[in-house]
Write an enzyme that holds these catalytic residues in place. Structure first.
Site, mmCIF file in Angstrom:
data_model
loop_
_atom_site.group_PDB
_atom_site.id
_atom_site.type_symbol
_atom_site.label_atom_id
_atom_site.label_comp_id
_atom_site.label_asym_id
_atom_site.label_seq_id
_atom_site.Cartn_x
_atom_site.Cartn_y
_atom_site.Cartn_z
ATOM 1 N N CYS A 27 0.858 -1.178 0.000
ATOM 2 C CA CYS A 27 0.000 0.000 0.000
ATOM 3 C C CYS A 27 0.892 1.224 0.000
ATOM 4 O O CYS A 27 1.928 1.240 -0.656
ATOM 5 C CB CYS A 27 -0.960 -0.016 1.186
ATOM 6 S SG CYS A 27 -0.142 -0.114 2.782
ATOM 7 N N HIS A 556 -2.380 22.592 -15.838
ATOM 8 C CA HIS A 556 -2.236 23.792 -16.665
ATOM 9 C C HIS A 556 -0.891 23.741 -17.388
ATOM 10 O O HIS A 556 0.166 23.924 -16.775
ATOM 11 C CB HIS A 556 -2.324 25.044 -15.786
ATOM 12 C CG HIS A 556 -2.502 26.309 -16.549
ATOM 13 N ND1 HIS A 556 -1.485 26.897 -17.267
ATOM 14 C CD2 HIS A 556 -3.593 27.103 -16.715
ATOM 15 C CE1 HIS A 556 -1.923 28.004 -17.832
ATOM 16 N NE2 HIS A 556 -3.214 28.156 -17.510
#
Length: 634
Positions: A27, A556
């Site tokens: 994990c 962006h």
């Protein structure tokens, strides 16, 4: 990978060798082994090994805590020892099978966690108010009583609204739309309608016979009291979240703000009244019929059945199928000998809670258990169930066992309920025969509650252990806390640029979101995980995503590249499209954009960062495909 080979060999050697390994996954911080024999593992040696934080044995897994390098160590183990990965590494939930009961408990507990404090507080107010009346300190008809009752009952009465909010966060639905569904369920006019004229009876002569008071576009609506209910609103929001996403997918952007909630409410609320409510009602009636049949067969068996499962019935709202039986018995026979067997459930619950409170070293759990115990004494067990025992399901099961034992005691002594009244310790007077003034039933009721309490306490106290959790230090909070995380893989490859170094004040200040930036090495933006395209600029220089787990991302490409008006950008997706991890979203020409005088540094931001505990960017200098870019702490 070579730098981790020695560590990998040390781990494998001290867990009993590769033949002792059934499977291994990982994990965020831990290698998770399933071993044939955990006794073969040399835990103390592993704990003292450099590169290993600690070892945790929990849930049938042997967990070796590594930290941020866990992925590299995992890959090295697979490579060096030729072990096959049984699943793609990811978060905890993705890497272990979760049964339906576990999923239900996790969901309900997650929904109740944010409201546990006020839930416990309201329960205490209700309990103390009942105590003040019982001691004749305040008048049950006076203003003080009315105000205190309002304080205690207000939260419980409107519980569906609050759960609408928390369920919305769990299922990723618009919060205020979900609260609107909850508000409709407790709309005051419904109570008046339920007392009004009956139009006709539906399925008359059957177990599911229901009086129809109103119809919706010709469809019969079976009304029920949703005040203080739990399951209907959770189911409604679960389906509402799915319906909302479908509507949003096809709704034009300019209309989404009001048309998505408009359509969602018009679908979900009638669906809840027409389908979800009736199913809960009929399920309750079925439970009532089963309980009566068992009692006729064997009162003690019925006591075990009703007492042991009463808390489960309440959670699902199925107890409403039993309460009418109790009321009918009291009105017809003057007493109820059947449903009264539920009485020990409250005391079994608080017996378990007291044992946990005395045994736990977890300060938060102890602080929660104390008011839950107090309110439970007076019959308000929701804080105990949803805050203490249900999340630790073994102890919830113990409370059910204690309740079943108490139910058997009540049935064995033939205890009868003569008045439908108080809860908890204030339920004792309900066992006094109001005709003969015989108080023996009350004594047996006290005995049954004491047996239930002791059963819950005695079983829990010697076996309780705090759950072993790994604590991590938040980079901004500067203190240890137990956390869950979601991983955002990089959507773009290149060199890492701290957000504060981005040559644009809006990005650098974090006002647009928290995250990090990448100076790209190639001209591709890929989906970091399965997600939906929620905002797509026509110029192709930026894209807004929402992951399937609700994390909102803004990617962006470059600074001020909007001025290129789409030149050197090629968009590969459409707004509203659901994309898969690794799918190409945008292609752009790095060199031509730079030649045009624009920076290609690409901020990647979590725009809804306020909903999470922390946003932790990678500490790597260069990021490659499938590398973790951002860790979202939940």
């Amino acid at each position: 990978m070579k730098k981790y080979e020695q560590l990998a060999k040390t781990i494998m050697e001290n867990i009993g060798g590769e033949k002792n390994v059934i499977s291994v996954t990982h994990c965020i911080t831990r290698l998770r082994f399933k071993l044939h024999d955990e006794n073969k593992a040399k835990t103390e040696i592993l704990k003292s090994t450099d590169g290993i934080v600690t070892v945790v044995q929990s849930g049938g897994q042997y967990q070796v805590v590594i930290g941020n390098a866990v992925g590299d160590v995992y890959d090295t183990i697979l490579d060096v020892f030729g072990i096959s990965a049984n699943k793609e590494a990811g978060n905890d939930v993705a890497n272990k099978k979760i049964g339906l009961l576990d999923r239900f408990i996790d969901t309900v507990s997650g929904i109740f966690t944010p409201v546990l404090g006020v839930l416990a507080a309201s329960g205490m107010v209700k309990g103390f108010t009942a105590l003040l009346v019982a001691l004749s300190i305040i008048d049950a008809k006076g203003g003080t009583y009315q105000i205190l009752t309002t304080v205690g009952d207000g939260f419980f009465y409107f519980l569906p609204i609050f759960l609408g909010l928390t369920a919305a966060r769990k299922f990723k639905m618009s919060e205020f739309t979900a609260m609107g569904v909850g508000a409709a369920l407790v709309y005051p006019t419904l109570s008046a309608i339920m007392k009004g004229q009956t139009l006709y009876e539906l399925m008359g002569g059957t177990l599911f016979a229901s009086q129809i008071k109103i119809e919706f576009i010709g469809i019969p609506v079976i009304l029920m009291n949703y005040a203080s209910s739990v399951i209907p609103i959770i189911i409604a929001v679960y389906f509402g979240a799915k319906i909302e996403r479908i509507i949003a997918k096809f709704m034009p952007t300019v209309l989404k703000g009001f048309m998505v909630p408009f359509c969602t409410l018009l679908i979900v609320i009638p669906l809840t009244f027409i389908v979800i409510g009736p199913i809960a009602t009929w399920a309750g009636q079925l439970v009532g019929a089963v309980a009566t049949g068992i009692f006729n067969l064997s009162p003690v068996l019925a006591g075990i059945f009703i007492g042991g499962l009463w808390q489960v019935f309440v959670m699902f709202g199925l107890h409403w199928g039993l309460v009418p039986i109790m009321l009918n018995n009291v009105s017809v026979m003057g007493f109820d000998p059947v449903i009264v067997t539920y009485f020990g459930a409250t005391f079994a619950q608080i017996g378990v809670v007291l044992a946990i409170m005395l045994r736990t070293k977890d300060k938060k759990l102890k602080a929660l258990a104390a008011p839950a115990f107090i309110s439970g004494i007076f019959g308000v067990t929701e804080p105990a169930i949803y805050g203490v025992t249900l999340p630790r399901k073994k102890y919830f099961i113990i409370s059910c066992i204690g309740a079943g034992i108490g139910g058997a005691v009540i049935a064995f002594f033939g205890v009868k309920l003569f008045v439908f009244g108080g809860l908890g310790i204030f339920g004792y007077p309900c066992f006094i025969n109001t005709v003969t003034n015989d108080v023996s039933g009350m004594y047996y009721g006290i005995l049954a509650s004491a047996v239930s309490f002791l059963a819950g306490f005695v079983i829990t106290f010697p076996i309780y252990r705090d759950e072993k959790n790994i604590t991590m230090t938040s980079s901004t909070a500067g203190k240890e806390q137990i956390v869950k995380q979601e991983i955002i893989k990089t959507p773009i490859m290149g060199k890492i640029v701290p957000l504060g170094d981005v040559p644009d004040e809006a990005f650098a200040s974090g006002v647009l979101g928290k995250g990090i930036a990448v100076d790209p090495l190639n001209g591709q933006v890929i989906a970091p995980t399965d997600c939906t395209v929620v905002t797509l600029f026509s110029t192709g220089h930026a894209v807004g995503l929402i992951t399937d787990k609700g994390i909102e991302l803004l990617i962006h490409v470059g600074i001020d590249t909007v001025k290129l008006e789409g030149k050197y950008f090629t968009v590969k997706i459409k707004q509203g499209e659901h994309v898969k991890k690794g799918q190409i979203l945008i292609e752009f020409d790095v060199e031509k954009i730079k030649a045009a005088g624009y920076s290609t540094i690409t901020p990647v931001l979590v725009t809804n960062h306020t909903e999470y505990l922390d946003i932790i960017p990678t500490n790597k200098k260069e990021i490659k495909k499938d590398d973790t870019l951002i860790t979202v702490v939940i």
